[in-house]
Enzyme design. Structure first.
Site, PDB file in Angstrom:
ATOM      1  N   SER A  40     -71.961  57.269  26.785  1.00  0.00           N
ATOM      2  CA  SER A  40     -72.642  56.893  28.032  1.00  0.00           C
ATOM      3  C   SER A  40     -73.265  58.063  28.779  1.00  0.00           C
ATOM      4  O   SER A  40     -74.040  57.859  29.715  1.00  0.00           O
ATOM      5  CB  SER A  40     -71.685  56.178  28.977  1.00  0.00           C
ATOM      6  OG  SER A  40     -71.334  54.924  28.460  1.00  0.00           O
TER       7      SER A  40
ATOM      8  N   TYR B 209     -68.048  54.918  35.760  1.00  0.00           N
ATOM      9  CA  TYR B 209     -67.613  53.541  35.611  1.00  0.00           C
ATOM     10  C   TYR B 209     -66.960  53.092  36.929  1.00  0.00           C
ATOM     11  O   TYR B 209     -67.446  53.376  38.000  1.00  0.00           O
ATOM     12  CB  TYR B 209     -66.646  53.392  34.426  1.00  0.00           C
ATOM     13  CG  TYR B 209     -67.180  53.928  33.132  1.00  0.00           C
ATOM     14  CD1 TYR B 209     -68.397  53.465  32.621  1.00  0.00           C
ATOM     15  CD2 TYR B 209     -66.493  54.906  32.442  1.00  0.00           C
ATOM     16  CE1 TYR B 209     -68.885  53.966  31.412  1.00  0.00           C
ATOM     17  CE2 TYR B 209     -66.981  55.398  31.238  1.00  0.00           C
ATOM     18  CZ  TYR B 209     -68.175  54.922  30.722  1.00  0.00           C
ATOM     19  OH  TYR B 209     -68.643  55.414  29.554  1.00  0.00           O
TER      20      TYR B 209
END
Lengths: 306, 306, 306, 306
Positions: free
Chosen positions: C64, C242
């Site tokens: 990510s 996140y």
């Protein structure tokens, strides 16, 4: 075919081994103390005959079964629109005490048999009756043909001590303008209704009006109209067993209402009302052995609305 | 009491003014073009007699009504556990194409009549049939006693062009291990079932097996068992009308299934199957005039499961 | 104060005992095989000096972290409104692959660093670049000053084999009109970016432009403007870790971005870019030892944006 | 660079045309009456110098800005674990008064700056202080160097009359065991904090401790430690602007906290604290002109934490 006492006994023995597979409600101490091994059933025919087996005359806390009675009482006091503009008629798809849907749907509960919906109904009763608990007791005693039916004050007090979740639900509805009275007294009445102590025989007699087009046992004065009786049965079929209504319809095939005290009432429209009791509950909050007994009974006497 | 043709005509005229209050499904062009003023009804008695009125022989897209047929077909091919471990039996409390609950509940759809559930059923058919669309057509033609029933290829193609939402649902279930075949061919079959073009008469005949304990019209070979027939009716009663099942039970009081093509099928167990059609839908996706016609019919002939 | 190599070594030794407390990502086999005991750090000063310790030159899957690079590339190709009308700038409050919010918010992802947002950014790149994977590789090699940076094809292929969840997300956005290209090729590119294999040294160099007002290391041509650089840092600070961005800000106090390969990049604006690597992740998907190392470094060198 | 009074005046004139584009908070009458055209700013340098413009000395209701003060007070009374075991540090991704996440996450609020979190902090203060409102007033007067700061009793009373939503939140947390005192008195204190009436100058001075490593203006006794000061700034950066924290970071680039009275406080760590006021709010509940003024100021003086 009327079930015989022998059939009821057989059914109870067949489901008795399920005791131990569920869990007695323990969110209040007064309920947690109920012996797990109780098991009873009573069937009340529309002609008044009662057939019963097991612990069918021992009183227990009817809990959410009372939600049907408070809705019925509200339907005698209000026009349909006054009720159904404040509470829906759809299954919730959520746990009985969830607030998520209530927030997303602006304080309108999905149906009158989840806590939020029953609290709105209690709020309606509070607005129109000077002594709602007294009126409810009068109604229930009359329906059950038993002047000794009473509130279990220990259970009611215990509920009130653990009322935070229901208070949260009521305040959220107040915030959305869907609760008109002070929260605490309405909660008090609501917990009273839940704390009604009744036996299977009491319950089978009481709910006879839903098997008999609105006409209570032993009277010729309808409590509600035949149409209202059908409507309540319809709501029971879709919303009466918390988040387990589909499974109950699939297995049992009768409109019904359960309570966390382990009782379940079921209706065969035109024929009979049935009450079972076994305190251990499944994950949805419905009596394990009670549901099984009703499924067996439905199969043995060939009765189902489907 | 069997409804007379006159009664059906009267009912259609009584509900016809509702046309204009709903909205024809417009998510695919092929459906948006259906004339809003169509209105038809057909009743199929268990003895085979058909009574009908209005546009009862004009074919329309049955859409989600096909979900009952694919479930039925799956129940002839699989053990109960093989089906019910992959799809639930509870009302969803959400829109028919919502993915929220599906994610929270780990890819297990709430019931076989929301899109996710019907896609799982299609996946089951795909795993066990070499030509599921062909088998479905064969079954439907036989049940409808009409060899001309066919897929509307334009509708099926249009659905496939607008299939993103259903693809998303299928892929999410695959991610949770609850979808075993490639997504695209299963979607293709699923859209085919939805694109079946049938009339009210076709549908009333087709669903006769649910009014007759699993026995299709004009045969003595059961399609499914009496118990399975009851089970499907129970699922229809609690989950058959999207997020409007409670209201439908309250107003109509019969197990039923609607489609966004404007059709609704309803069952009076032991007596008759009914099909109505009017393309305009309410907010839940159910036919406005169709629901009203069924409510009137239920009242006039005094039939309700409650 | 520049950290010394000794300080970096000390920090690694201090956090090494945390290895064993997290869990290596195992959703694809290619990632599950990475040895859990790797631990590396590299700091790249704005003057170009690199200080490093541990396994700082071993390549790993950046996963990510690539989302920052694809956003940066998109910002060089599109006007701000073209991007921010399709993806938000707010923390999601949900897991990185959740579809719940995406459905409630009509297919507009909360931010470009959750999967849905990064897929929209990949869709943007796909629309404007003829060979997005090639262009990305070119950019990364240039930023990292390392012509050997490459895609790990095994990881990319493994991602593609386990792509159902991301496919579901992309199709849901397509259904809402927020995804313009075919899903499969965009997924292919997206997994490619995630499968970039880079070392801590590569990453620290690569992200130097965010510490230096948009100016890549060793160039005098800005990649993005100073304002855009601030904007990306702001997004990293609020959405980069996140559902653990708040905790990271609280403990570390630098804008940062993590990947499930165990890498974290952090920025001290005006001074340095930092990369750490340790494969074991906490419940939010962030490297356990990596976060701890950054927290220690921030404390020891007295750097925090707060 | 210190902003000049002229610069502040210029900025106010530049953003004044935005007045009319937002909406004054109207959920309680006392707030709805505030004139929409007020606009003020004050900057407090760490050396104590105040620069101000517009309606910078007019008091207004600080509302949620008080949540930073109650958290700060709690951090002086409790160990970190005692606080952070009861309230999280993550952005919520939901509206400030949503109960959905609170139910899903078992009564643990996402962060101390949404209503649920601030109510937990108020509950903490209630448990450890004999007169929390008095202590808070004492603290604020001291921080603001203004003995005339007071509660606006009309606003507090009005809040209490419209407290159902916050009561629901508090009762839900009590039901989960995350609220230890009676709900009503804690709500009373909470509304008191919100009803503090302060000017931009008061606020800029008050929050100077967050720009100065925990040291209040004009003292040499730290209120909180430098680490705690960084932690609060980190929480402000990720959670301080309701569901608009990401946008605020992107546009302004400073830790900040807004209130529905139209005030916003922002911090440039190491340099200054800033307060702006303009009553009209955007959809997230943040001052429209206030945010714009801070964005301009950040740009003109070249200050951002990113």
């Amino acid at each position: 075919m009327k079930p015989s006492k022998q059939l009821l006994n057989d059914i109870l023995e067949e489901v008795r081994p399920l005791i131990g597979q569920g869990k007695v409600a323990d969110y209040i101490p007064a309920l947690a103390q109920v012996p797990a091994n109780r098991l009873g059933i009573a069937v009340c025919y529309n002609d008044g005959e009662i057939i019963q087996a097991g612990d069918s005359e021992e009183g227990f806390s009817i809990q959410s079964i009372s939600k049907v009675l408070s809705l019925t009482l509200a339907m005698t006091l209000y026009e349909a629109d006054e009720i159904w503009s404040r509470v829906g008629k759809e299954p919730s798809g959520h746990a009985f005490n969830s607030m998520i849907q209530l927030e997303l749907e602006q304080g309108i509960p999905r149906n009158p048999f989840i806590n939020a919906g029953a609290l709105v109904v209690s709020d309606l009763l509070h607005s129109r009756l000077s002594a709602p608990q007294y009126r409810m007791l009068e109604l229930v005693r009359s329906l059950a043909c038993n002047p000794d039916v009473a509130y279990d004050k220990d259970v009611a007090a215990s509920e009130m001590q653990h009322s935070d979740r229901n208070a949260a639900i009521a305040y959220l509805m107040r915030a959305f303008g869907n609760f008109n009275n002070d929260v605490v007294p309405v909660l008090g009445n609501y917990f009273g209704y839940c704390a009604l102590k009744m036996s299977c025989v009491d319950l089978a007699r009481t709910f006879s009006y839903l098997a008999n087009k609105g006409m209570p046992l032993g009277t010729d004065t309808p409590l509600i109209s035949p149409t209202q009786s059908k409507q309540i049965n319809a709501l029971l079929a879709t919303c009466g067993l918390y988040d387990g209504a589909g499974e109950f319809a699939y297995r049992v095939g009768m409109p019904g209402k359960s309570g966390v005290g382990g009782g379940i009432v079921a209706i065969v429209p035109g024929e009979m009302s049935i009450a079972v009791w076994s305190p251990e509950l499944d994950a949805s909050g419905n009596s394990v052995a009670g549901t099984a007994a009703l499924a067996l009974l439905a199969e043995r006497i060939g009765r189902s609305i489907f």
